[in-house]
Design a protein around this motif. Structure first.
Motif, mmCIF file in Angstrom:
data_model
loop_
_atom_site.group_PDB
_atom_site.id
_atom_site.type_symbol
_atom_site.label_atom_id
_atom_site.label_comp_id
_atom_site.label_asym_id
_atom_site.label_seq_id
_atom_site.Cartn_x
_atom_site.Cartn_y
_atom_site.Cartn_z
ATOM 1 N N ASN A 37 62.064 25.944 30.436
ATOM 2 C CA ASN A 37 61.892 24.840 29.496
ATOM 3 C C ASN A 37 61.603 23.562 30.262
ATOM 4 O OD1 ASN A 37 62.612 26.499 27.252
ATOM 5 N ND2 ASN A 37 64.743 26.256 27.825
ATOM 6 N N LEU A 38 60.554 22.863 29.840
ATOM 7 C CA LEU A 38 60.181 21.584 30.444
ATOM 8 C C LEU A 38 60.116 20.530 29.352
ATOM 9 C CD1 LEU A 38 57.161 22.899 32.532
ATOM 10 C CD2 LEU A 38 59.377 22.250 33.445
ATOM 11 N N ALA A 39 60.663 19.362 29.616
ATOM 12 C CA ALA A 39 60.586 18.254 28.669
ATOM 13 C C ALA A 39 59.941 17.064 29.367
ATOM 14 C CB ALA A 39 61.976 17.894 28.159
ATOM 15 N N PHE A 40 58.893 16.548 28.765
ATOM 16 C CA PHE A 40 58.136 15.451 29.351
ATOM 17 C C PHE A 40 58.365 14.148 28.598
ATOM 18 C CE2 PHE A 40 55.138 19.041 30.447
ATOM 19 C CZ PHE A 40 55.414 19.037 31.797
ATOM 20 N N SER A 41 58.232 13.050 29.313
ATOM 21 C CA SER A 41 58.252 11.721 28.704
ATOM 22 C C SER A 41 56.866 11.392 28.191
ATOM 23 C CB SER A 41 58.647 10.665 29.738
ATOM 24 O OG SER A 41 59.960 10.849 30.166
ATOM 25 N N GLY A 42 56.830 10.484 27.248
ATOM 26 C CA GLY A 42 55.553 10.016 26.735
ATOM 27 C C GLY A 42 55.140 8.743 27.441
ATOM 28 N N ASP A 61 52.251 30.594 30.322
ATOM 29 C CA ASP A 61 52.612 31.356 29.131
ATOM 30 C C ASP A 61 54.119 31.617 29.042
ATOM 31 O OD1 ASP A 61 52.283 33.009 31.411
ATOM 32 O OD2 ASP A 61 52.124 34.781 30.132
ATOM 33 N N LYS A 62 54.837 31.359 30.122
ATOM 34 C CA LYS A 62 56.295 31.518 30.138
ATOM 35 C C LYS A 62 57.008 30.168 30.109
ATOM 36 C CE LYS A 62 55.978 35.879 32.551
ATOM 37 N NZ LYS A 62 56.336 36.637 33.745
ATOM 38 N N CYS A 63 56.253 29.102 29.821
ATOM 39 C CA CYS A 63 56.815 27.749 29.816
ATOM 40 C C CYS A 63 56.874 27.191 28.393
ATOM 41 C CB CYS A 63 55.963 26.824 30.675
ATOM 42 S SG CYS A 63 55.976 27.255 32.423
ATOM 43 N N ASN A 64 58.056 26.719 28.019
ATOM 44 C CA ASN A 64 58.272 26.051 26.739
ATOM 45 C C ASN A 64 58.287 24.550 26.996
ATOM 46 O OD1 ASN A 64 58.744 28.565 25.340
ATOM 47 N ND2 ASN A 64 60.690 28.620 26.432
ATOM 48 N N ILE A 65 57.386 23.840 26.339
ATOM 49 C CA ILE A 65 57.205 22.416 26.569
ATOM 50 C C ILE A 65 57.733 21.631 25.377
ATOM 51 C CG2 ILE A 65 55.514 20.603 27.096
ATOM 52 C CD1 ILE A 65 55.634 22.943 29.175
ATOM 53 N N ALA A 97 50.728 27.250 27.640
ATOM 54 C CA ALA A 97 52.122 26.831 27.482
ATOM 55 C C ALA A 97 52.465 26.732 25.992
ATOM 56 C CB ALA A 97 52.348 25.493 28.167
ATOM 57 N N HIS A 98 53.725 26.879 25.675
ATOM 58 C CA HIS A 98 54.212 26.828 24.291
ATOM 59 C C HIS A 98 54.812 25.450 24.030
ATOM 60 C CE1 HIS A 98 53.677 31.157 24.295
ATOM 61 N NE2 HIS A 98 54.331 31.176 25.437
ATOM 62 N N PHE A 99 54.167 24.691 23.145
ATOM 63 C CA PHE A 99 54.592 23.313 22.876
ATOM 64 C C PHE A 99 55.302 23.220 21.537
ATOM 65 C CE2 PHE A 99 53.247 18.894 21.475
ATOM 66 C CZ PHE A 99 54.251 18.255 22.184
ATOM 67 N N LYS A 100 56.489 22.615 21.554
ATOM 68 C CA LYS A 100 57.265 22.374 20.337
ATOM 69 C C LYS A 100 57.515 20.868 20.227
ATOM 70 C CE LYS A 100 58.083 26.662 19.154
ATOM 71 N NZ LYS A 100 57.669 27.264 17.966
ATOM 72 N N PRO A 101 56.660 20.157 19.496
ATOM 73 C CA PRO A 101 56.899 18.716 19.332
ATOM 74 C C PRO A 101 58.074 18.493 18.383
ATOM 75 C CG PRO A 101 55.046 19.405 18.004
ATOM 76 C CD PRO A 101 55.468 20.605 18.812
ATOM 77 N N PHE A 102 58.568 17.275 18.360
ATOM 78 C CA PHE A 102 59.608 16.928 17.400
ATOM 79 C C PHE A 102 59.060 17.137 15.998
ATOM 80 C CE2 PHE A 102 61.064 14.183 20.967
ATOM 81 C CZ PHE A 102 62.327 14.736 21.108
ATOM 82 N N LEU A 103 59.924 17.542 15.098
ATOM 83 C CA LEU A 103 59.510 17.699 13.715
ATOM 84 C C LEU A 103 59.178 16.344 13.100
ATOM 85 C CD1 LEU A 103 62.166 20.286 12.516
ATOM 86 C CD2 LEU A 103 59.797 20.708 13.198
ATOM 87 N N LYS A 104 58.303 16.358 12.152
ATOM 88 C CA LYS A 104 57.951 15.132 11.459
ATOM 89 C C LYS A 104 59.207 14.559 10.793
ATOM 90 C CE LYS A 104 54.961 13.533 7.782
ATOM 91 N NZ LYS A 104 53.960 13.926 6.794
ATOM 92 N N ILE A 105 59.406 13.286 10.959
ATOM 93 C CA ILE A 105 60.566 12.621 10.362
ATOM 94 C C ILE A 105 60.254 12.319 8.899
ATOM 95 C CG2 ILE A 105 62.033 10.572 10.435
ATOM 96 C CD1 ILE A 105 61.519 10.538 13.473
ATOM 97 N N ILE A 106 61.163 12.723 8.052
ATOM 98 C CA ILE A 106 60.970 12.527 6.612
ATOM 99 C C ILE A 106 61.674 11.242 6.193
ATOM 100 C CG2 ILE A 106 61.398 13.485 4.325
ATOM 101 C CD1 ILE A 106 61.375 16.248 5.676
ATOM 102 N N ASN A 107 60.977 10.433 5.474
ATOM 103 C CA ASN A 107 61.529 9.174 5.002
ATOM 104 C C ASN A 107 62.277 9.420 3.704
ATOM 105 O OD1 ASN A 107 62.076 6.607 4.171
ATOM 106 N ND2 ASN A 107 59.995 5.841 4.407
#
Length: 109
Positions: A37-42, A61-65, A97-107
C-alpha cells in the motif's frame, strides 16, 4: 532508527534517488507480502516524482495507491489530488496500479 541527511544538487537528482528508494522498498516488501500500500500527497510538489515513478518498472499490479489528503472538490476538478494522481502517476508502466481515491463527500446541509 537514525535518520540520514541526503543532499542533492538539483530537484531531478533528488527525485531520481527517491524513485529508486521507493521501488527498492516495494520490491523488498513484495518479497514477503502479496501486495503493498502506497499513499501519496497531493499538490504540485510531488509532480516530478510521480512522473518519474510512473516510468519505472515495478510490480505495479500488486500496488494499492491512495492519498494522504484530498481537497473538498469533485474528483475530476482541476484542484483534486485524485486527478493529479491520475494525470501524473497512473500512466506509463504504473497504469497497472490499483487506485482508491477518497469517496466523494456528500453534503448533508
Amino acid at each position: 532508527m537514525a535518520f540520514k541527511m541526503h543532499e542533492f544538487s538539483d530537484l531531478e537528482s533528488c527525485n531520481k534517488a527517491l524513485v529508486e528508494a521507493v521501488v527498492l522498498s516495494i520490491d523488498q516488501i513484495l518479497s514477503d507480502k502479496q501486495s503493498v500500500n502506497l499513499a501519496f500527497s497531493g499538490g504540485k510538489s510531488p509532480v516530478l516524482f510521480l512522473e518519474m515513478l510512473s516510468k519505472k518498472a515495478c510490480a505495479w499490479d500488486k500496488c494499492n495507491i491512495s492519498l494522504v489528503d484530498e481537497r473538498i472538490v469533485e474528483l475530476d476538478h482541476e484542484d483534486s489530488n485524485a486527478r493529479l494522481i491520475k494525470m501524473h502517476f497512473l500512466k506509463n508502466l504504473a497504469q497497472k496500479a490499483h487506485f482508491k481515491p477518497f469517496l466523494k463527500i456528500i453534503n448533508f446541509l
